[in-house]
Design an enzyme around this catalytic site. Structure first.
Site, mmCIF file in Angstrom:
data_model
loop_
_atom_site.group_PDB
_atom_site.id
_atom_site.type_symbol
_atom_site.label_atom_id
_atom_site.label_comp_id
_atom_site.label_asym_id
_atom_site.label_seq_id
_atom_site.Cartn_x
_atom_site.Cartn_y
_atom_site.Cartn_z
ATOM 1 N N TYR A 7 -22.416 88.091 21.075
ATOM 2 C CA TYR A 7 -21.535 87.268 20.301
ATOM 3 C C TYR A 7 -22.306 87.016 19.068
ATOM 4 C CZ TYR A 7 -22.834 82.643 19.265
ATOM 5 O OH TYR A 7 -23.323 81.546 18.658
ATOM 6 N N SER A 275 -16.295 78.750 24.884
ATOM 7 C CA SER A 275 -17.467 79.421 25.464
ATOM 8 C C SER A 275 -18.207 80.213 24.398
ATOM 9 C CB SER A 275 -17.035 80.385 26.574
ATOM 10 O OG SER A 275 -16.529 81.596 26.013
ATOM 11 N N ASP A 276 -19.526 80.385 24.609
ATOM 12 C CA ASP A 276 -20.226 81.408 23.845
ATOM 13 C C ASP A 276 -19.628 82.746 24.279
ATOM 14 O OD1 ASP A 276 -22.027 82.666 22.188
ATOM 15 O OD2 ASP A 276 -23.708 81.416 22.797
ATOM 16 N N TRP A 277 -19.868 83.776 23.472
ATOM 17 C CA TRP A 277 -19.180 85.049 23.675
ATOM 18 C C TRP A 277 -19.692 85.741 24.953
ATOM 19 C CZ3 TRP A 277 -17.239 82.296 20.292
ATOM 20 C CH2 TRP A 277 -16.214 82.704 19.440
#
Length: 746
Positions: A7, A275-277
């Protein structure tokens, strides 16, 4: 740009000081702190939101809870609900990428201003600059029609080796929050959501996908959460990003304690958790634990945990529709809040991008971020009388850092390098003799380490090229003055890998020694975002300057400091150790861990460790010189005794005892020698930057709420102020205390 398979993060900050509220009037003779307050998410749209949700199908609701492109989550067109449009942005608004992969979209209208990285912003020690950063960046976001900036990143710098130290702000929770809050307020003043990250305890890139972080409760509350708490309670950030790692056995995007109990129940967060990726690992559990939107990397979007799997779970009654509605309503509330939909969308901020005004914002931040580390015999500013030639040496004199590494960069039309800055500012009568000096080279066998999150940083080739060395030495010999540009870059300091050690890469130390030998009038300028072992170099050179990945105007700001047009006022936002084993996470052998990492140093992070253990740093936290000198006089408090609900007002006269105007940062540290609990030797509790004219004095006032002196009482599960005597220390670094005042807390 490099492949970005994971990400790409964001983290930094920006701003123009306009619509902030102030609780203290500032006059010419008094400089006082300003209070930044964000606008809370209101309930005025709840009836409209309830009506929209009642008209949505199950599939439409779930479509809003996951990515439907790389940087958008789904909308419902038939009901007038737009996609939620996100952009990475630690250094400015990231270029547009394709909807379903990381490839650039190839547009010609997505150039943006490159702003100084987070470490540089924090080095200004100036909340007004943080507001400027956020406000300026917010305008650029709106010009690109974005709703959410994936920034700022406010994780604590726990180790100097951290790959993202350049974009994180500080090792200190107080400095962190005092820069983060105005940044967020400035950003959200432009009808844009800040997405504060990475919540929480995400302090290393090594094994970040799975490492289980163990922190005792007091340390969590006193060190790792204050900036996040202030972002919610004071700045009223509209969104928060869950981190990759685990905390106490549970992934942070499905961590009920962190997302529900602390973030929402304790702090009253009403916004959206993203969310983070590719940081999501479950379907029902994620939502029940407080996640709202799942974002990710290139796999079919319907295969996300909160896509087809969630539809199936809802149909199987594994999750109620009322639970789904709760998350959809949160998203709608934030979309209304930033005027992305509804009748007020016509009044939404329009913004502007890559304007001269924004380049000037970047310049102002860069100019205040530069730190003067050493200046023997007033080697700086450069005096050009009789100077006919200057050697400019080093790959970093021409290296550009807006793009690079494994992380979000900026596509910009303007990035002034140090060499260009000197060419712009030096008179035509001074000849510049440029030599590259060292080559930026990596071991191709290990090149894969760039972005390999289970190993430490890129492997560099550190042998010097003899022809390049010869050219550099000759340039130094034939010039009146030499300036060598050393340090690192954004390929070497990068998201997704921590550095292997603190040694300067590419053979630079050897080159610097040779150049100094060839010309004793050599100034060393480090371009970097994180500490290096530079004790030997700093002993040999008469002047040492530290600049950052410092934005579109970085080269001009640096030239203005070197030539004396700008008096440097930056201060280090972290401790520069003499060697890595002096730093707490390394001294306690608790970095990087394996599947688990235990923060064995507890509350003694950064200068708290160095000061408490009496370890001498190379350069202490808060350190930075000026071209003038300052004296502190007449330090006092408004009273001697305070109740728990009162605010201590501390004032000190700062006198400029030198020959040029300059800015000084008054730093206030608190200390309690007879405490019944374990404490650090001292803790930062206030700071204020002020401009003082040569020969003049300014009275600086710092307000310290008594509650800032509290420690977290684990048994009672609350913040407690221990009564008794406290020493308030005033200085211009953690190791240079000028005045002390003692107060009593009842």
């Amino acid at each position: 740009m490099k492949n970005k398979i994971l990400y790409l993060s964001a983290a930094l900050a920006f701003a123009v000081f306009t619509s902030c509220k102030s609780d203290v009037k500032t006059t010419d003779s008094e400089t006082a702190e300003k209070e930044y307050k964000g606008k809370e998410i209101g309930s005025e749209f709840d009836a409209e939101i309830d009506k929209l949700v009642s008209q949505m199908t199950l599939e439409e609701k779930i479509g809003m809870l996951h990515g439907n492109s790389m940087f958008t989550s789904g909308g419902v067109k038939r009901l007038g609900i737009p996609e939620l449009k996100m952009a990475d942005g630690p250094l400015g608004v990231r270029e547009e990428i394709s909807r379903d992969n990381w490839a650039p979209a190839g547009l010609t209208n997505d150039f943006a201003t490159y702003y100084p990285a987070g470490g540089g912003l924090a080095a200004t020690w100036n909340a007004d600059m943080a507001y400027t950063f956020g406000n300026s960046l917010g305008q650029e976001m709106r010009a690109r029609d974005k709703d959410m900036l994936l920034s700022p990143a406010i994780n604590i710098v726990r180790t100097p080796l951290g790959g993202r130290t350049y974009e994180y702000m500080s090792e200190d929770p107080f400095l962190n929050k005092k820069i983060a809050v105005p940044l967020i307020v400035g950003l959200q003043d432009n009808d844009v959501m800040a997405c504060v990250k990475h919540y929480a305890a995400n302090n290393q890139e090594t094994n970040r996908d799975f490492v289980d972080v163990q922190i005792d409760e007091r340390t969590l509350r006193e060190i790792y959460l204050p900036a996040f708490e202030a972002s919610i309670k004071e700045a009223h950030a509209y969104s928060v990003m869950g981190a990759y790692n685990k905390f106490r056995g549970e992934y942070l995007c499905e961590n009920d304690y962190m997302l529900n109990k602390i973030l929402r129940d304790e702090w009253g967060f009403k916004g959206v958790v993203v969310s983070d990726w590719a940081a999501v690992h479950s379907t029902v559990k994620s939502l029940n634990s407080g996640l709202d939107i799942e974002m990710g990397t290139p796999k079919p979007f319907n295969e996300f945990f909160l896509a087809d799997k969630l539809i199936a779970a809802a149909k199987n009654k594994e999750i109620s529709e009322a639970e789904l509605d709760k998350h959809v309503k949160r998203i709608l509330r934030t979309l209304f809040q930033v005027k992305a939909m509804g009748s007020q969308s016509k009044d939404r901020a329009k913004g502007s991008i890559a304007t001269e005004a924004h380049y000037q914002d970047a310049y102002k931040i860069a100019a205040e971020a530069i730190v003067l580390l050493k200046n023997d015999n007033n080697a700086l500013p450069l005096k050009l009388d009789g100077v006919k030639s200057i050697a400019v040496i080093g790959n970093n004199a021409t290296k550009k850092n807006a793009l690079g590494g494994f992380g979000a960069g900026v596509k910009t039309k303007r990035e002034v390098t140090p060499l260009e800055g000197l060419k712009n500012r030096l008179p035509s009568s001074v000849k510049i003799n440029y030599a590259e000096g060292y080559l930026e080279r990596y071991d191709e066998k290990n090149k894969g380490n760039l972005g390999n999150i289970t190993s430490n940083g890129p492997v560099t080739i550190d042998q010097l090229d003899p022809a390049k060395v010869l050219e550099a030495v000759e340039a130094a010999k034939k010039s009146d003055v030499a300036i060598i540009f050393a340090g690192s870059n954004r390929d070497y300091e990068t998201e997704a890998s921590d550095r292997r050690n603190l040694k300067l890469p590419f053979g630079q130390e050897e080159l610097i020694k040779k150049v100094i030998a060839a010309n004793p009038r050599t100034i060393v300028v480090f371009v970097a975002g994180a500490p290096f072992e530079i004790e030997n170099i700093s002993k040999k050179s008469s002047a040492v300057v530290w600049t950052w990945f410092n934005g579109s105007e970085g080269g001009n700001a640096l030239a203005d400091v070197l030539l004396g047009k700008v008096n440097p006022s930056g201060k280090l936002p972290w401790t520069m150790p003499k060697n890595i084993m002096d730093s707490p996470a390394h001294a306690t052998n608790s970095f990087p861990g394996g599947k688990t990492v235990n923060y064995a140093e507890g509350i003694l992070v950064g200068y708290r460790w160095f000061d408490t253990k009496n370890i001498a740093p190379l350069f202490p936290f808060g350190y930075g010189l000026s071209y003038t000198t300052f004296g502190f006089e007449n330090a006092k408090t408004d009273k001697t005794t305070y109740a728990q609900d009162e605010t201590i007002t501390v004032s000190v006269d700062v006198k400029n005892t030198g020959k040029v105007d300059g800015k000084e940062v008054v730093q206030l540290y608190s200390s309690k020698s007879d405490s019944k609990i374990t404490r650090a030797a001292q803790e930062l509790k206030g700071f204020q930057k002020t401009l003082v004219k040569s020969g003049s004095s300014e009275t600086v006032t710092i307000k310290v709420p008594v509650k800032e002196l509290a420690y977290y009482d684990v048994a009672a599960k609350k913040w407690t102020v221990e009564p008794g005597k406290y020493t308030l220390k005033l200085g211009n670094s953690s190791r240079d205390i000028k005045k002390e005042v003692v107060v009593t807390i009842k």
